[in-house]
Write a protein that holds these residues in place. Structure first.
Motif, short mmCIF file in Angstrom:
data_model
loop_
_atom_site.label_atom_id
_atom_site.label_comp_id
_atom_site.label_asym_id
_atom_site.label_seq_id
_atom_site.Cartn_x
_atom_site.Cartn_y
_atom_site.Cartn_z
N LEU A 110 0.82 -1.21 0.00
CA LEU A 110 0.00 0.00 0.00
C LEU A 110 0.86 1.26 0.00
O LEU A 110 0.60 2.20 -0.76
CB LEU A 110 -0.93 -0.01 1.21
CG LEU A 110 -2.06 -1.04 1.17
CD1 LEU A 110 -2.71 -1.19 2.54
CD2 LEU A 110 -3.10 -0.65 0.13
N VAL A 111 1.89 1.28 0.83
CA VAL A 111 2.75 2.45 0.91
C VAL A 111 3.50 2.67 -0.41
O VAL A 111 3.55 3.79 -0.94
CB VAL A 111 3.74 2.31 2.09
CG1 VAL A 111 4.78 3.43 2.06
CG2 VAL A 111 2.99 2.32 3.41
N LEU A 112 4.07 1.60 -0.96
CA LEU A 112 4.82 1.73 -2.21
C LEU A 112 3.88 2.02 -3.39
O LEU A 112 4.28 2.73 -4.33
CB LEU A 112 5.60 0.44 -2.47
CG LEU A 112 6.75 0.18 -1.49
CD1 LEU A 112 7.34 -1.20 -1.69
CD2 LEU A 112 7.84 1.25 -1.64
N GLY A 113 2.66 1.51 -3.34
CA GLY A 113 1.70 1.82 -4.39
C GLY A 113 1.33 3.29 -4.40
O GLY A 113 1.23 3.92 -5.47
N VAL A 114 1.11 3.86 -3.23
CA VAL A 114 0.81 5.29 -3.14
C VAL A 114 2.02 6.12 -3.58
O VAL A 114 1.88 7.10 -4.33
CB VAL A 114 0.40 5.67 -1.70
CG1 VAL A 114 0.31 7.18 -1.54
CG2 VAL A 114 -0.94 5.03 -1.35
N ALA A 115 3.20 5.73 -3.14
CA ALA A 115 4.40 6.46 -3.54
C ALA A 115 4.57 6.43 -5.06
O ALA A 115 4.97 7.43 -5.67
CB ALA A 115 5.63 5.85 -2.86
N TRP A 173 1.97 -2.90 -7.15
CA TRP A 173 2.01 -2.93 -5.68
C TRP A 173 0.60 -2.99 -5.10
O TRP A 173 0.37 -3.66 -4.08
CB TRP A 173 2.77 -1.74 -5.14
CG TRP A 173 4.25 -1.93 -5.18
CD1 TRP A 173 5.16 -1.24 -5.91
CD2 TRP A 173 4.99 -2.93 -4.45
NE1 TRP A 173 6.42 -1.73 -5.70
CE2 TRP A 173 6.35 -2.76 -4.81
CE3 TRP A 173 4.65 -3.93 -3.56
CZ2 TRP A 173 7.35 -3.57 -4.28
CZ3 TRP A 173 5.65 -4.73 -3.03
CH2 TRP A 173 6.98 -4.55 -3.39
N MET A 174 -0.35 -2.31 -5.72
CA MET A 174 -1.72 -2.38 -5.22
C MET A 174 -2.30 -3.77 -5.41
O MET A 174 -3.06 -4.26 -4.57
CB MET A 174 -2.58 -1.32 -5.92
CG MET A 174 -2.30 0.08 -5.46
SD MET A 174 -2.53 0.25 -3.67
CE MET A 174 -2.26 2.00 -3.45
#
Length: 224
Positions: free
Chosen positions: A141-146, A159-160
């Motif tokens: 979740l964090v890497l997908g948002v980034a 990533w999502m």
């Protein structure tokens, strides 16, 4: 004489894509029902052997169930390519709900794995399995948002998809472990840990294959 043109049928590909949210919603049916029943136990004060350990501190369970149900149900529609293209605003705004819901589910799950007493059928190996895959979900979740903040759509999608695959683990675990429950009663110890880990791995492999297959059909883009 006025003629009315017949309505155009939906493109075959769009119809075929409906199996994606339908399958994901079917997969999450059992965990959602189990979560609702768990919250009902807490609300009424009735507990079985498994639920009793949650009564002293029910908040993490409530957060986990509400977060996971929201994440799995709403997230099922994020993986239908034609729906994303036709409703980009819905995709973005629902993502703003999904990420906090997914983080709430994952972080509360990690807390529960460490601090709640282990039930009779669990062991330390299962606790570590939950910690590993829960951490993968948080990282996804964090890497997908980034990635989407960098306008890197393909990395965001991957990533999502990985995070959602972990979030849907309970549904696949019901499929993997359900026959064992029917045949040999509730599995425990290393057998249960292995079955749950296998379900998460299956989800991750399928998600990786689907998202890469979908991206191979699309032109390279950097902006959603």
């Amino acid at each position: 004489m006025t003629t009315i043109a017949p309505a155009r049928p939906a493109p075959p590909r769009r119809r075929r894509e409906w199996w994606i949210p339908a399958g994901l919603l079917a997969l999450t049916f059992v965990p959602v029902v189990a979560g609702v029943l768990r919250l009902a136990d807490l609300a009424t004060g009735e507990a079985d052997e498994t639920s009793q350990r949650f009564f002293d501190l029910p908040l993490p369970v409530v957060v986990h169930v509400l977060g996971a149900c929201t994440y799995c149900v709403l997230g099922a529609f994020q993986f239908m390519p034609s729906f994303r293209r036709r409703r980009p605003r819905w995709h973005r705004w629902s993502g703003r709900v999904l990420v906090p819901a997914g983080l709430a589910a994952a972080l509360s799950g990690l807390w529960m794995a460490v601090w709640y007493d282990l039930p009779a059928h669990d062991n330390a190996a299962l606790m570590w399995v939950r910690l590993v895959f829960g951490s993968v979900m948080v990282a996804g979740l964090v890497l997908g948002v980034a990635a989407i903040l960098r306008r890197d759509v393909r990395t965001h999608q991957r990533w999502m998809a990985r995070a959602y695959a972990v979030g849907q683990g309970a549904g696949t675990q019901a499929v993997v472990l359900g026959p064992m429950v029917l045949v040999v009663d509730q599995p425990g110890g290393d057998l249960k840990a292995s079955g749950m880990a296998a379900a998460w791995v299956i989800n991750l492999v399928v998600a990786e294959w689907l998202v890469r297959r979908s991206q191979a059909r699309q032109p390279s883009r950097r902006v959603w």
